[in-house]
Motif scaffolding. Structure first.
Motif, short mmCIF file in Angstrom:
data_model
loop_
_atom_site.label_atom_id
_atom_site.label_comp_id
_atom_site.label_asym_id
_atom_site.label_seq_id
_atom_site.Cartn_x
_atom_site.Cartn_y
_atom_site.Cartn_z
N ASP A 20 52.77 18.76 27.63
CA ASP A 20 52.81 19.21 29.10
C ASP A 20 52.79 17.96 30.05
O ASP A 20 52.44 18.04 31.12
N ARG A 24 39.38 19.05 36.87
CA ARG A 24 39.53 18.05 35.93
C ARG A 24 40.81 17.20 36.38
O ARG A 24 41.89 17.82 36.38
N ASP A 51 44.67 11.21 32.91
CA ASP A 51 45.13 9.87 33.16
C ASP A 51 46.32 9.79 34.13
O ASP A 51 46.80 8.94 34.63
N GLY A 93 48.80 12.36 26.06
CA GLY A 93 47.96 12.44 24.98
C GLY A 93 46.19 12.81 25.68
O GLY A 93 46.47 12.95 27.11
C1 SD4 Z 1 46.41 14.77 30.37
N1 SD4 Z 1 47.56 13.02 29.41
O1 SD4 Z 1 46.06 15.49 31.21
C2 SD4 Z 1 47.64 14.43 29.76
C3 SD4 Z 1 47.88 15.30 28.64
C4 SD4 Z 1 49.36 15.11 28.05
O2 SD4 Z 1 51.04 15.81 26.69
O3 SD4 Z 1 49.75 13.83 28.06
N2 SD4 Z 1 50.06 15.98 27.28
O4 SD4 Z 1 45.36 14.35 29.75
#
Ligand code: SD4
Length: 342
Positions: free
Chosen positions: A197, A226, A229, A250
């Motif tokens: 995503d 929410r 990052d 991540g």
């Molecule tokens: C998050 N870093 O919202 C993002 C999610 C993500 O591939 O990287 N998903 O924490």
């Protein structure tokens, strides 16, 4: 002989010179232009960015174009096609940063197709960096962006209804690599699929300038409101035109705890290669709580001023895409744990 006062003068003066020397005292030619993106569908994103980079365009325009491309693609788990929060609402995070440290960012914006362009608008037309929620949407509408109907993509609807059965808030390792039906199923994985995503990309243009952008629907089934990052400058994205740029994917909370991409860039400033800089930031996460780290995924991707790139992840399964004049490729990132979660 150097007395203490003299020594302090010399060392303060020479410290920046030394670090600059570390970075540039290398005869390797600069690879430019070049763009690197998180995940395997970064290949298509890079191709969009390349339309700008290959015609002497600016890295800033290239990364915005790449991010817009993926935001505009239905059912790709990024943008409005992404997975919703636990209330069934898709909220988007995005940011952009240029070679002058100008930056713009939106958090938890709803029903706007191109948050990266809203982020750029904030950067270019306001004294602020970040707008969130209703305020971000209001700003977007006032600036000519259209409100899109709040419709979940078929993939997202199916996955959400499945999740609702248990409604368990349990972040998964490499959920990004689990089977999806999106149009970007690469031939890279054994099961030929990808489902993530977040798209983060950083680029170095023909003039030697760097920029980066990130766009995401964020962690699936997050608590409404929410923000991860991805839109946080220094966490999901950081660009320092003298040194390099980095992005992440991540578990956002772990990236935010260590100001991840800022840390990666600072390691590159100290002279470390992009891959080693990413590895050292990943080690920072793991050393904080090794057992917890085994349950989550974070990947960093970095590009330095010479056009050298590298990545490192907590777990096996993070991949990244590279495009330059000599190369168009998806690479697996190195990692610390192989817990069979891909
Ligand atoms: C998050 N870093 O919202 C993002 C999610 C993500 O591939 O990287 N998903 O924490």
């Amino acid at each position: 002989m150097l007395n203490r006062r003299k020594f302090l003068q010399v060392s303060t003066l020479s410290a920046p010179l030394l670090s600059i020397k570390n970075i540039f005292n290398n005869t390797a030619a600069q690879t430019k232009p070049i763009v690197v993106s998180t995940w395997a569908d970064g290949i298509q994103v890079n191709n969009e960015a390349w339309k700008i980079l290959s015609t002497q365009g600016r890295a800033l325009d290239a990364v915005e174009k790449g991010a817009r491309y993926i935001e505009g693609t239905q059912n790709c788990c990024i943008g409005l096609g992404g997975y919703p929060d636990r209330d069934g609402v898709v909220t988007l995070d995005s940011c952009i940063m240029d070679e002058h440290a100008n930056c713009g960012s939106v958090g938890a914006i709803e029903q706007i197709k191109h948050p990266v362009s809203v982020a750029r608008k904030i950067m270019e037309t306001t004294p602020h960096i970040m707008l969130v929620g209703e305020g971000a949407q209001k700003f977007a509408l006032e600036n000519g962006f259209k409100k899109e109907p709040p419709v979940l993509s078929n993939d997202a609807k199916k996955a959400y209804h499945e999740w609702l059965k248990k409604s368990q808030y349990k972040p998964e390792i490499n959920i990004e690599n689990k089977k999806g039906n999106g149009p970007f199923a690469p031939n890279f994985f054994d099961d030929g699929s990808v489902n993530h995503d977040t798209m983060g990309l950083v680029a170095l243009d023909a003039s030697g300038n760097m920029s980066g952008a990130v766009t995401t629907s964020g962690m699936a089934y997050k608590i409404h409101g929410r923000v991860g990052d991805s839109p946080i400058i220094g966490a999901g994205l950081f660009v320092d035109n003298e040194v390099g740029a980095a992005t992440s994917s991540g578990m956002g909370e772990e990236v935010m705890r260590i100001c991840g991409t800022h840390l990666v860039v600072e390691y590159m400033r100290q002279g470390f290669s992009p891959e080693t800089a990413c590895r050292k930031a990943i080690e920072r996460i793991i050393n904080r709580d090794r057992e917890k780290a085994k349950t989550l995924q974070v990947g960093f991707l970095a590009l330095n001023k010479k056009g050298q790139y590298g990545a490192f992840a907590v777990q096996k399964g993070f991949v990244f895409s590279v495009k330059s004049n000599g190369e168009e490729k998806v690479y697996p990132s190195k990692y610390v744990f192989d817990l069979g979660a891909t």
